[in-house]
Scaffold this active site. Structure first.
Site, short mmCIF file in Angstrom:
data_model
loop_
_atom_site.label_atom_id
_atom_site.label_comp_id
_atom_site.label_asym_id
_atom_site.label_seq_id
_atom_site.Cartn_x
_atom_site.Cartn_y
_atom_site.Cartn_z
N PHE A 143 0.86 -1.19 0.00
CA PHE A 143 0.00 0.00 0.00
C PHE A 143 0.89 1.23 0.00
O PHE A 143 1.69 1.43 0.91
CB PHE A 143 -0.94 0.04 1.21
CG PHE A 143 -1.85 1.24 1.15
CD1 PHE A 143 -2.95 1.25 0.32
CD2 PHE A 143 -1.56 2.38 1.89
CE1 PHE A 143 -3.77 2.39 0.22
CE2 PHE A 143 -2.36 3.51 1.80
CZ PHE A 143 -3.47 3.51 0.97
N ASP B 130 9.18 2.65 1.67
CA ASP B 130 8.04 3.40 2.21
C ASP B 130 8.03 3.19 3.73
O ASP B 130 7.70 2.12 4.21
CB ASP B 130 6.75 2.86 1.56
CG ASP B 130 5.50 3.56 2.08
OD1 ASP B 130 5.51 4.05 3.21
OD2 ASP B 130 4.49 3.59 1.34
N LYS C 57 2.86 10.37 8.52
CA LYS C 57 2.20 9.91 9.75
C LYS C 57 2.85 10.41 11.04
O LYS C 57 2.64 11.55 11.43
CB LYS C 57 2.14 8.38 9.72
CG LYS C 57 1.15 7.88 8.65
CD LYS C 57 0.87 6.42 8.84
CE LYS C 57 -0.04 5.84 7.78
NZ LYS C 57 -1.45 6.01 8.03
N1 PLP Z 1 2.16 4.20 2.53
C1 PLP Z 1 1.85 3.51 3.62
C2 PLP Z 1 2.68 2.33 4.01
C3 PLP Z 1 0.74 3.88 4.40
O1 PLP Z 1 0.42 3.16 5.47
C4 PLP Z 1 -0.04 5.00 4.00
C5 PLP Z 1 -1.26 5.37 4.74
O2 PLP Z 1 -1.89 4.60 5.40
C6 PLP Z 1 0.35 5.69 2.86
C7 PLP Z 1 1.45 5.27 2.14
C8 PLP Z 1 -0.43 6.90 2.40
O3 PLP Z 1 -0.25 7.95 3.31
P1 PLP Z 1 -1.29 9.17 3.34
O4 PLP Z 1 -2.61 8.62 3.76
O5 PLP Z 1 -0.69 10.14 4.32
O6 PLP Z 1 -1.33 9.74 1.97
#
Ligand code: PLP
Length: 396
Positions: free
Chosen positions: A137, A222, A251
């Site tokens: 994700f 990520d 986050k």
């Molecule tokens: N990447 C990961 C691993 C995430 O957990 C999230 C959000 O849950 C994102 C990207 C996307 O982040 P955002 O919701 O701040 O755009």
């Protein structure tokens, strides 16, 4: 109109919202609008690193708002340099770009990988492909979605960006087979936060590093959910003893104030030149001030070690529950304070029962419930959560 009616009438319906309205928080606790108290083990999905209303975070935001809230990147602001310096001190030699969210940080990584491809073969549009893992994700913008090979995320929005290949987590051969002259980067989560909490093994990550070196492909990570002390080290890739070429964070960085960033190693840090990328809000004095307070408190309160110790304790308690659960709990996964309980069937009933008993948790895939306490969670709060989980399991 009451809050519920107003919400349903005026707010777009793209979230499955829990049936209550939260109005106040302190530490690991939140209260709803009828005064019910909950232990918040969602931390706003790994965001409230210091819990709710930490006095240092509140003070930093209030003082910065009174002094200088926003300038745009037409001008320097002192907090941006200070925060970048702090991130570099944790991540290694390199530079930082600031934006506002996780998906935006991943967009920046993706753009960087295109510049790497162009640099390698002298022209654009030739070397641009990125290999990701199934169940990954990486966000909801078109770049983020394209890097997220999940039907439920992409459905209805195709066509995605061209040039994403999908390999299998912890299967080095599956990455190797996909590498061609067109591959510019590999993108990986160390723990798949939304994808059921599968953990990348140390051997796999070391193998991936060697593979990327061999082909001169960027290794992108990520760290949006796993970073900022969540998993027992400041950034999760550090536990595998490797260095990545660039990674995204968001986050926990702002502790509840929206901010995203990427760290880029020295070799690749000059790819972004004036005008090549940007953000109006990115790294504004308020956001970077809040993030500086988070980073300072993590150091001063030794929250990396604390989160690791509390994670270990939580994990042990959950393991004991699993053994006594008669097969209802299949496994406990994750690392540090990013923990998943794998249930023998789909999770909504369990999440509802936890909530009714005063514990807030997050789903992670169909069968996994995520527990994300704040980094400064107390042992007694973990004991309370264990009591609620045990009681709810018995009831269901
Ligand atoms: N990447 C990961 C691993 C995430 O957990 C999230 C959000 O849950 C994102 C990207 C996307 O982040 P955002 O919701 O701040 O755009």
């Amino acid at each position: 109109m009451n809050t519920l009616e107003r919400y349903n009438t005026f707010v777009m319906g793209n979230y499955a919202v829990a049936p209550m309205t939260l109005v106040r928080g302190l530490g690991a606790k939140v209260w709803d609008d009828v005064g019910k108290e909950y232990l918040d083990f969602t931390s706003g999905i790994a965001v409230n690193a210091l819990g709710h209303a930490h006095p240092r975070w509140v003070k930093a935001i209030a003082e910065q708002a009174e002094t200088l809230g926003h300038t745009s990147n037409l001008f320097r602001n002192p907090n941006q340099g200070l925060l970048a310096e702090k991130i570099v001190s944790k991540a290694g030699k390199g530079k930082v770009f600031f934006c506002n969210s996780g998906t935006e940080a991943n967009e920046a990584l993706l753009k960087l990988s295109r510049l790497h491809g162009k640099q390698k073969c002298g022209k654009e549009g030739e070397k641009y492909r990125v290999i990701v893992t199934g169940n990954a994700f990486h966000g909801r913008t078109f770049g983020g979605m394209s890097l997220t090979p999940q039907e439920k995320i992409q459905k209805g929005f195709r066509p995605m960006l061209e040039g994403v290949d999908v390999a299998e987590m912890n299967n080095l051969g599956s990455f190797e087979r996909l590498i061609t002259d067109k591959t510019a980067a590999v993108m990986i989560e160390i723990i798949q936060g939304e994808g059921g909490l599968t953990v990348a093994s140390k051997d796999f990550l070391q193998g991936l590093r060697a593979l990327c070196d061999k082909h001169d492909i960027m290794l992108l990570c990520d760290e949006i959910q796993t970073g900022i002390a969540r998993t027992g080290s400041f950034f999760a890739f550090q536990q595998a003893g490797i260095q990545v070429d660039a990674f995204s964070m968001a986050k926990g960085l702002g502790g509840g104030f929206p901010i995203g960033a990427i760290w880029v190693s020295e070799r690749f840090a000059e790819y972004f030149t004036p005008g090549s990328h940007g953000s109006t809000f990115g790294g504004n004095p308020l956001a970077t001030g809040a993030a500086l307070a988070v980073m300072t408190v993590i150091d001063e309160e030794k929250l990396v070690t604390h989160a690791e110790a509390m994670g270990k304790y939580f994990y042990e308690q959950l393991e004991a529950l699993r053994k006594a659960s008669g097969g209802k709990i299949v496994s406990i996964r994750g690392c540090g304070l990013l923990i998943g309980i794998e249930i023998h069937r789909e999770t909504p009933d369990f999440i509802k029962a936890f909530r009714e008993n005063g514990l807030l948790t997050v789903p992670a895939g169909m069968n996994v419930i995520r527990l994300l306490p704040p980094l400064n969670v107390k042992r007694e709060e973990i004991d309370t959560a264990i009591g609620i989980i045990r009681e709810s399991l018995i009831r269901i």
